[in-house]
Design a protein around this motif. Structure first.
Motif, PDB file in Angstrom:
ATOM      1  N   SER A 147      37.955  46.704  33.600  1.00 15.44           N
ATOM      2  CA  SER A 147      38.721  46.035  32.546  1.00 15.44           C
ATOM      3  C   SER A 147      39.737  46.944  31.878  1.00 15.44           C
ATOM      4  O   SER A 147      40.564  46.466  31.100  1.00 15.44           O
ATOM      5  CB  SER A 147      37.770  45.452  31.493  1.00 15.44           C
ATOM      6  OG  SER A 147      37.005  46.482  30.912  1.00 15.44           O
ATOM      7  N   SER A 159      40.975  37.342  46.938  1.00 12.84           N
ATOM      8  CA  SER A 159      40.123  37.961  45.920  1.00 12.84           C
ATOM      9  C   SER A 159      40.116  39.460  46.136  1.00 12.84           C
ATOM     10  O   SER A 159      40.240  39.935  47.264  1.00 12.84           O
ATOM     11  CB  SER A 159      38.698  37.426  46.003  1.00 12.84           C
ATOM     12  OG  SER A 159      38.642  36.042  45.777  1.00 12.84           O
ATOM     13  N   SER A 175      45.305  36.152  38.531  1.00 11.84           N
ATOM     14  CA  SER A 175      44.358  36.007  37.432  1.00 11.84           C
ATOM     15  C   SER A 175      43.243  37.032  37.616  1.00 11.84           C
ATOM     16  O   SER A 175      43.140  37.661  38.673  1.00 11.84           O
ATOM     17  CB  SER A 175      43.787  34.586  37.390  1.00 11.84           C
ATOM     18  OG  SER A 175      43.075  34.289  38.585  1.00 11.84           O
ATOM     19  N   ARG A 176      42.436  37.195  36.600  1.00 15.18           N
ATOM     20  CA  ARG A 176      41.331  38.153  36.699  1.00 15.18           C
ATOM     21  C   ARG A 176      40.137  37.647  35.906  1.00 15.18           C
ATOM     22  O   ARG A 176      40.281  36.911  34.927  1.00 15.18           O
ATOM     23  CB  ARG A 176      41.755  39.537  36.215  1.00 15.18           C
ATOM     24  CG  ARG A 176      42.062  39.644  34.746  1.00 15.18           C
ATOM     25  CD  ARG A 176      42.689  40.993  34.426  1.00 15.18           C
ATOM     26  NE  ARG A 176      41.776  42.108  34.670  1.00 15.18           N
ATOM     27  CZ  ARG A 176      42.179  43.381  34.809  1.00 15.18           C
ATOM     28  NH1 ARG A 176      43.468  43.683  34.731  1.00 15.18           N
ATOM     29  NH2 ARG A 176      41.286  44.327  35.011  1.00 15.18           N
ATOM     30  N   ASP A 177      38.971  38.090  36.340  1.00 12.76           N
ATOM     31  CA  ASP A 177      37.721  37.814  35.633  1.00 12.76           C
ATOM     32  C   ASP A 177      37.039  39.155  35.428  1.00 12.76           C
ATOM     33  O   ASP A 177      36.421  39.698  36.360  1.00 12.76           O
ATOM     34  CB  ASP A 177      36.855  36.868  36.465  1.00 12.76           C
ATOM     35  CG  ASP A 177      35.588  36.425  35.744  1.00 12.76           C
ATOM     36  OD1 ASP A 177      35.161  37.141  34.819  1.00 12.76           O
ATOM     37  OD2 ASP A 177      35.038  35.394  36.111  1.00 12.76           O
ATOM     38  N   ASN A 178      37.165  39.703  34.244  1.00 10.46           N
ATOM     39  CA  ASN A 178      36.625  41.039  33.990  1.00 10.46           C
ATOM     40  C   ASN A 178      35.097  41.058  34.041  1.00 10.46           C
ATOM     41  O   ASN A 178      34.499  42.093  34.336  1.00 10.46           O
ATOM     42  CB  ASN A 178      37.128  41.563  32.652  1.00 10.46           C
ATOM     43  CG  ASN A 178      38.589  41.981  32.716  1.00 10.46           C
ATOM     44  OD1 ASN A 178      39.147  42.192  33.805  1.00 10.46           O
ATOM     45  ND2 ASN A 178      39.220  42.071  31.559  1.00 10.46           N
ATOM     46  N   ALA A 179      34.472  39.936  33.759  1.00  8.05           N
ATOM     47  CA  ALA A 179      33.012  39.876  33.839  1.00  8.05           C
ATOM     48  C   ALA A 179      32.537  40.008  35.281  1.00  8.05           C
ATOM     49  O   ALA A 179      31.419  40.473  35.530  1.00  8.05           O
ATOM     50  CB  ALA A 179      32.504  38.574  33.238  1.00  8.05           C
ATOM     51  N   LYS A 180      33.380  39.585  36.219  1.00  4.82           N
ATOM     52  CA  LYS A 180      33.040  39.660  37.644  1.00  4.82           C
ATOM     53  C   LYS A 180      33.747  40.809  38.351  1.00  4.82           C
ATOM     54  O   LYS A 180      33.622  40.952  39.571  1.00  4.82           O
ATOM     55  CB  LYS A 180      33.387  38.341  38.338  1.00  4.82           C
ATOM     56  CG  LYS A 180      32.582  37.153  37.845  1.00  4.82           C
ATOM     57  CD  LYS A 180      32.942  35.898  38.611  1.00  4.82           C
ATOM     58  CE  LYS A 180      32.105  34.706  38.154  1.00  4.82           C
ATOM     59  NZ  LYS A 180      32.448  33.466  38.891  1.00  4.82           N
ATOM     60  N   ASN A 181      34.503  41.617  37.600  1.00  2.54           N
ATOM     61  CA  ASN A 181      35.249  42.732  38.208  1.00  2.54           C
ATOM     62  C   ASN A 181      36.102  42.259  39.381  1.00  2.54           C
ATOM     63  O   ASN A 181      36.143  42.910  40.434  1.00  2.54           O
ATOM     64  CB  ASN A 181      34.287  43.833  38.667  1.00  2.54           C
ATOM     65  CG  ASN A 181      33.832  44.738  37.539  1.00  2.54           C
ATOM     66  OD1 ASN A 181      34.043  44.428  36.371  1.00  2.54           O
ATOM     67  ND2 ASN A 181      33.209  45.846  37.878  1.00  2.54           N
ATOM     68  N   THR A 182      36.783  41.158  39.200  1.00  2.00           N
ATOM     69  CA  THR A 182      37.534  40.563  40.301  1.00  2.00           C
ATOM     70  C   THR A 182      38.908  40.106  39.831  1.00  2.00           C
ATOM     71  O   THR A 182      39.044  39.573  38.723  1.00  2.00           O
ATOM     72  CB  THR A 182      36.771  39.369  40.902  1.00  2.00           C
ATOM     73  OG1 THR A 182      35.475  39.802  41.335  1.00  2.00           O
ATOM     74  CG2 THR A 182      37.513  38.781  42.094  1.00  2.00           C
ATOM     75  N   TYR A 207      42.323  37.825  41.325  1.00  2.00           N
ATOM     76  CA  TYR A 207      42.630  36.795  42.305  1.00  2.00           C
ATOM     77  C   TYR A 207      44.142  36.642  42.483  1.00  2.00           C
ATOM     78  O   TYR A 207      44.919  36.949  41.577  1.00  2.00           O
ATOM     79  CB  TYR A 207      42.056  35.449  41.849  1.00  2.00           C
ATOM     80  CG  TYR A 207      40.581  35.473  41.554  1.00  2.00           C
ATOM     81  CD1 TYR A 207      40.124  35.623  40.244  1.00  2.00           C
ATOM     82  CD2 TYR A 207      39.648  35.352  42.574  1.00  2.00           C
ATOM     83  CE1 TYR A 207      38.762  35.652  39.958  1.00  2.00           C
ATOM     84  CE2 TYR A 207      38.286  35.369  42.304  1.00  2.00           C
ATOM     85  CZ  TYR A 207      37.848  35.522  40.998  1.00  2.00           C
ATOM     86  OH  TYR A 207      36.505  35.548  40.724  1.00  2.00           O
ATOM     87  N   GLY A 258      44.500  40.276  30.870  1.00  2.00           N
ATOM     88  CA  GLY A 258      44.875  39.026  31.529  1.00  2.00           C
ATOM     89  C   GLY A 258      45.909  38.221  30.777  1.00  2.00           C
ATOM     90  O   GLY A 258      46.332  37.168  31.249  1.00  2.00           O
TER      91      GLY A 258
END
Length: 122
Positions: free
Chosen positions: A30, A21, A71-78, A80, A55
Motif C-alpha cells: 500500500s 491482475s 484499480s487496486r485492492d490494498n487489502a488483497k495486495n493486488t 488490476y 487509489g
C-alpha cells in the motif's frame, strides 16, 4: 522488497475484454504507486496506466484512455487492469511495476513482474 506476479493474459478477438491482475508480496504494497507497462515485439516498453498508493488518482496513456481501467485492492495486495474494446495494436507483453511515486517513466519503477502475454486477433 516487493515481488510481483501478473496473470490474466491470453488471446482475445478485436473488441473483446481481458482483466489483468498483479499480485504483490510484502506488507508494504500500500506504500507503492503501481503501474502497468507493455512491450510489443521490436518496440520499447511503454507506459499504459498508473495508480497512486491510495487509489484516488489514476493516469493513462492516450492510446488506452477510455478503454482501460486501473484499480487496486490494498487489502488483497493486488492491482488490476481492466481492458475493454481491445485492438490488435494492444498486443504485447504486459508488466506491472511498483514505485514509491508514480511516473510515466519506466526507469522510476523499482520492482517488476515477469509479464503476461496479451494477444488481440483481428
Amino acid at each position: 522488497q516487493v515481488q510481483l506476479v501478473e496473470s490474466g493474459g491470453g488471446l482475445v478477438q478485436t473488441g473483446g475484454s481481458l482483466r489483468l491482475s498483479c499480485a504483490a508480496s510484502g506488507r508494504t504494497f500500500s506504500s507503492y504507486a503501481m503501474g502497468w507497462f507493455r512491450q510489443a515485439p521490436g518496440k520499447e516498453r511503454e507506459f499504459v496506466a498508473a495508480i497512486i498508493w491510495s487509489g484516488s488518482n489514476t493516469y493513462y496513456a492516450d492510446s488506452v484512455k477510455g478503454r482501460f481501467t486501473i484499480s487496486r485492492d490494498n487489502a488483497k495486495n493486488t492491482v488490476y487492469l481492466q481492458m475493454n474494446s481491445l485492438k490488435p495494436e494492444d498486443t504485447a507483453v504486459y508488466y506491472c511495476a511498483a514505485s514509491l511515486s508514480w511516473s510515466y517513466n519506466r526507469d522510476s519503477y523499482r520492482y517488476w513482474g515477469q509479464g503476461t502475454q496479451v494477444t488481440v486477433s483481428s
